[in-house]
Design an enzyme around this catalytic site. Structure first.
Site, PDB file in Angstrom:
ATOM      1  N   SER A   1       0.824  -1.214   0.000  1.00  0.00           N
ATOM      2  CA  SER A   1       0.000   0.000   0.000  1.00  0.00           C
ATOM      3  C   SER A   1       0.854   1.258   0.000  1.00  0.00           C
ATOM      4  CB  SER A   1      -0.920   0.019   1.220  1.00  0.00           C
ATOM      5  OG  SER A   1      -1.925  -0.954   1.078  1.00  0.00           O
TER       6      SER A   1
ATOM      7  N   THR B   1      -5.094  -2.691   8.802  1.00  0.00           N
ATOM      8  CA  THR B   1      -5.038  -4.022   8.183  1.00  0.00           C
ATOM      9  C   THR B   1      -4.930  -5.112   9.245  1.00  0.00           C
ATOM     10  OG1 THR B   1      -4.008  -5.302   6.404  1.00  0.00           O
ATOM     11  CG2 THR B   1      -2.520  -3.933   7.719  1.00  0.00           C
TER      12      THR B   1
ATOM     13  N   LYS C   1      -8.884  -4.912  11.876  1.00  0.00           N
ATOM     14  CA  LYS C   1     -10.037  -4.262  11.228  1.00  0.00           C
ATOM     15  C   LYS C   1     -11.313  -4.276  12.065  1.00  0.00           C
ATOM     16  CE  LYS C   1      -8.457  -4.803   6.509  1.00  0.00           C
ATOM     17  NZ  LYS C   1      -8.592  -5.492   5.214  1.00  0.00           N
TER      18      LYS C   1
ATOM     19  N   ASN D   1     -11.289  -0.423   7.387  1.00  0.00           N
ATOM     20  CA  ASN D   1      -9.932  -0.486   6.823  1.00  0.00           C
ATOM     21  C   ASN D   1      -9.378   0.895   6.490  1.00  0.00           C
ATOM     22  OD1 ASN D   1     -11.326   0.137   4.424  1.00  0.00           O
ATOM     23  ND2 ASN D   1      -9.794  -0.919   3.209  1.00  0.00           N
TER      24      ASN D   1
ATOM     25  N   ASP E   1     -12.760  -1.899   1.533  1.00  0.00           N
ATOM     26  CA  ASP E   1     -12.645  -3.266   0.998  1.00  0.00           C
ATOM     27  C   ASP E   1     -13.933  -3.648   0.277  1.00  0.00           C
ATOM     28  OD1 ASP E   1     -10.092  -3.766   1.930  1.00  0.00           O
ATOM     29  OD2 ASP E   1     -10.769  -4.717   3.790  1.00  0.00           O
TER      30      ASP E   1
ATOM     31  N   GLY F   1     -12.662 -18.154   6.021  1.00  0.00           N
ATOM     32  CA  GLY F   1     -12.190 -17.057   6.866  1.00  0.00           C
ATOM     33  C   GLY F   1     -13.350 -16.252   7.415  1.00  0.00           C
ATOM     34  N   ALA F   2     -13.117 -15.623   8.566  1.00  0.00           N
ATOM     35  CA  ALA F   2     -14.182 -14.847   9.208  1.00  0.00           C
ATOM     36  C   ALA F   2     -13.614 -13.592   9.860  1.00  0.00           C
ATOM     37  CB  ALA F   2     -14.894 -15.710  10.250  1.00  0.00           C
ATOM     38  N   GLY F   3     -12.497 -13.083   9.319  1.00  0.00           N
ATOM     39  CA  GLY F   3     -11.885 -11.867   9.858  1.00  0.00           C
ATOM     40  C   GLY F   3     -12.450 -10.629   9.179  1.00  0.00           C
TER      41      GLY F   3
ATOM     42  N   GLY G   1      -5.889 -11.088  -5.291  1.00  0.00           N
ATOM     43  CA  GLY G   1      -6.464  -9.915  -4.629  1.00  0.00           C
ATOM     44  C   GLY G   1      -5.924  -8.576  -5.102  1.00  0.00           C
TER      45      GLY G   1
HETATM   46  P1  NDP Z   1      -7.833 -11.129  10.080  1.00  0.00           P
HETATM   47  O1  NDP Z   1      -6.638 -11.216  10.940  1.00  0.00           O
HETATM   48  O2  NDP Z   1      -8.986 -10.294  10.495  1.00  0.00           O
HETATM   49  O3  NDP Z   1      -8.394 -12.619   9.793  1.00  0.00           O
HETATM   50  C1  NDP Z   1      -7.518 -13.666   9.451  1.00  0.00           C
HETATM   51  C2  NDP Z   1      -8.324 -14.872   8.999  1.00  0.00           C
HETATM   52  O4  NDP Z   1      -7.410 -15.905   8.613  1.00  0.00           O
HETATM   53  C3  NDP Z   1      -9.194 -15.466  10.099  1.00  0.00           C
HETATM   54  O5  NDP Z   1     -10.344 -16.057   9.506  1.00  0.00           O
HETATM   55  C4  NDP Z   1      -8.265 -16.550  10.689  1.00  0.00           C
HETATM   56  O6  NDP Z   1      -8.953 -17.612  11.319  1.00  0.00           O
HETATM   57  C5  NDP Z   1      -7.622 -17.068   9.420  1.00  0.00           C
HETATM   58  N1  NDP Z   1      -6.339 -17.707   9.683  1.00  0.00           N
HETATM   59  C6  NDP Z   1      -5.150 -17.088   9.900  1.00  0.00           C
HETATM   60  N2  NDP Z   1      -4.178 -18.008  10.075  1.00  0.00           N
HETATM   61  C7  NDP Z   1      -4.776 -19.226   9.973  1.00  0.00           C
HETATM   62  C8  NDP Z   1      -4.295 -20.565  10.057  1.00  0.00           C
HETATM   63  N3  NDP Z   1      -3.000 -20.836  10.275  1.00  0.00           N
HETATM   64  N4  NDP Z   1      -5.183 -21.571   9.881  1.00  0.00           N
HETATM   65  C9  NDP Z   1      -6.484 -21.328   9.647  1.00  0.00           C
HETATM   66  N5  NDP Z   1      -7.007 -20.067   9.565  1.00  0.00           N
HETATM   67  C10 NDP Z   1      -6.152 -19.037   9.727  1.00  0.00           C
HETATM   68  O7  NDP Z   1      -7.293 -10.666   8.646  1.00  0.00           O
HETATM   69  P2  NDP Z   1      -8.071  -9.979   7.421  1.00  0.00           P
HETATM   70  O8  NDP Z   1      -9.430 -10.566   7.344  1.00  0.00           O
HETATM   71  O9  NDP Z   1      -7.917  -8.532   7.476  1.00  0.00           O
HETATM   72  O10 NDP Z   1      -7.189 -10.505   6.186  1.00  0.00           O
HETATM   73  C11 NDP Z   1      -7.223 -11.860   5.776  1.00  0.00           C
HETATM   74  C12 NDP Z   1      -6.449 -12.029   4.476  1.00  0.00           C
HETATM   75  O11 NDP Z   1      -7.101 -11.301   3.411  1.00  0.00           O
HETATM   76  C13 NDP Z   1      -5.022 -11.473   4.548  1.00  0.00           C
HETATM   77  O12 NDP Z   1      -4.187 -12.342   3.814  1.00  0.00           O
HETATM   78  C14 NDP Z   1      -5.115 -10.128   3.871  1.00  0.00           C
HETATM   79  O13 NDP Z   1      -3.898  -9.763   3.284  1.00  0.00           O
HETATM   80  C15 NDP Z   1      -6.182 -10.393   2.810  1.00  0.00           C
HETATM   81  N6  NDP Z   1      -6.912  -9.183   2.424  1.00  0.00           N
HETATM   82  C16 NDP Z   1      -6.657  -8.642   1.186  1.00  0.00           C
HETATM   83  C17 NDP Z   1      -7.335  -7.529   0.758  1.00  0.00           C
HETATM   84  C18 NDP Z   1      -7.059  -6.959  -0.616  1.00  0.00           C
HETATM   85  O14 NDP Z   1      -7.351  -5.791  -0.851  1.00  0.00           O
HETATM   86  N7  NDP Z   1      -6.552  -7.745  -1.537  1.00  0.00           N
HETATM   87  C19 NDP Z   1      -8.324  -6.854   1.616  1.00  0.00           C
HETATM   88  C20 NDP Z   1      -8.538  -7.517   2.890  1.00  0.00           C
HETATM   89  C21 NDP Z   1      -7.824  -8.625   3.276  1.00  0.00           C
HETATM   90  P3  NDP Z   1      -9.266 -17.534  12.923  1.00  0.00           P
HETATM   91  O15 NDP Z   1     -10.418 -16.574  13.070  1.00  0.00           O
HETATM   92  O16 NDP Z   1      -9.671 -18.928  13.246  1.00  0.00           O
HETATM   93  O17 NDP Z   1      -8.009 -17.078  13.589  1.00  0.00           O
END
Ligand code: NDP
Length: 306
Positions: A17, A62, A66, A87, A102, A127-129, A243
């Site tokens: 970024s 990020t 978030k 974000n 996003d 995923g659920a972040g 992405g």
């Molecule tokens: P968060 O930290 O909010 O969420 C991370 C997610 O990944 C959760 O669902 C987490 O599961 C899961 N996770 C992480 N490590 C593991 C693992 N070892 N095994 C299983 N599940 C795992 O991050 P974000 O949601 O902000 O981002 C997630 C991804 O999306 C990143 O790679 C980010 O770079 C990408 N992204 C890209 C964007 C773009 O513009 N291209 C925009 C937004 C995000 P749990 O809840 O169980 O920990």
């Protein structure tokens, strides 16, 4: 006074970024710098306090902040409220406004992935972040009828479903436990798969085995690289995107929010490509050593994130 914009995350060294936003400021003759702030969750409230100062135009937020940042801002836009994730932050005097760019970024990426075909109605989200929240909101807006969310920690997927309760009342939005056999069964009923986990960000692993991917599935990985998942999906006959487009368009929307000007999208796109070609770095900031040429097409090899 030189204005400041910061990216607050943990880690942030992988982020592209900075290259993209700095190029946009320079191109538009805006006297501003884009800084990377690596702050663990415990440091987030202080970081948010700091950006209330007059020298800041705002911030990006990020992984992994978030959702955590939501109660720290003074007002949320409709998309910030709807997703429960922020974000981008802008200032109104000393008050902070939380946005979610996003959401429009995902819309551009989804439209590009589906192309001229009819928009499907069933999707799986891994995923659920914070990123997943923008994705799910985007799918609801696109009138998807069935969306299933798988997450390592099921309770987080359940919280996401609960959050969207009313806005998803016309459709089926479900959280399911992360079991390979359940994912495989659900994939057979779905048309779209979105990886919104960070699995594949820092190492060459896929969240799911390639054998469970049916051909003709649309697969979007929010990670802006040609991840293992995307390579497996392509080999299985799926249509894939990384992405990068989402990153570019969430960044363009953020630029406009901070500056009030249309984003120089070509300049930002070129800066993004140049930053990728200039040597990717891992989330820890170490060079990956992976050649860029191998990445032509869906995206570059080597880890990166928003
Ligand atoms: P968060 O930290 O909010 O969420 C991370 C997610 O990944 C959760 O669902 C987490 O599961 C899961 N996770 C992480 N490590 C593991 C693992 N070892 N095994 C299983 N599940 C795992 O991050 P974000 O949601 O902000 O981002 C997630 C991804 O999306 C990143 O790679 C980010 O770079 C990408 N992204 C890209 C964007 C773009 O513009 N291209 C925009 C937004 C995000 P749990 O809840 O169980 O920990």
């Amino acid at each position: 006074m030189t204005k400041r914009v910061v990216l607050i995350g943990h880690p942030v060294a992988h982020s592209l970024s900075g290259a993209m936003q700095q190029a946009a400021f320079d191109d538009q003759g805006i006297d501003a710098t884009y800084e990377l702030w690596d702050r663990p969750p415990i440091g987030l409230p202080d970081a948010i306090g700091e950006i209330r100062g007059d020298d800041f135009l705002g911030a990006n937020v990020t992984i992994p902040h978030k959702e955590r940042v939501v109660p720290l801002v003074d007002r949320l836009t409709e998309e910030g409220q709807a997703t429960g994730a922020v974000n981008t932050i802008t200032r109104e005097g000393r008050r902070l406004v939380g946005h979610n760019t996003d959401v429009p970024g995902f819309k551009v990426a989804l439209d590009k992935l589906i192309g001229r075909q009819k928009m499907p109605r069933q999707a799986i989200v891994l995923g659920a972040g914070g990123g997943a929240r923008a994705v799910v909101f985007g799918l609801i807006r696109e009138s998807f009828q069935r969306v299933v969310i798988f997450n390592r920690h099921l309770h987080r997927a359940e919280a996401l479903v609960k959050h969207f309760g009313r806005s998803a009342s016309h459709m089926e939005l479900r959280a399911m436990p992360w079991h390979e056999s359940i994912i495989e069964a659900e994939l057979a009923k779905s048309k779209v798969l979105v990886n919104a986990t960070s699995i594949g960000l820092t190492s060459d692993v896929s969240p799911i085995p390639g054998e469970v991917l049916p051909p003709e599935l649309f697969v979007l990985d929010l990670i802006y690289n040609r991840t293992r998942l995307l390579r497996d999906a392509e080999a299985a006959g799926c249509i894939v995107s990384d992405g990068e487009l989402m990153l570019l368009h969430q960044g363009a929307a953020a630029f406009t929010l901070w500056t009030g000007r249309p984003a120089p999208i070509e300049v930002m796109g070129r800066a993004l490509s140049a930053a990728r070609a200039g040597g990717l770095r891992s989330a820890e900031g170490e060079p990956t050593g992976e050649p860029q040429e191998a990445a032509a097409g869906a995206g570059a090899s080597g880890p990166a994130g928003a």
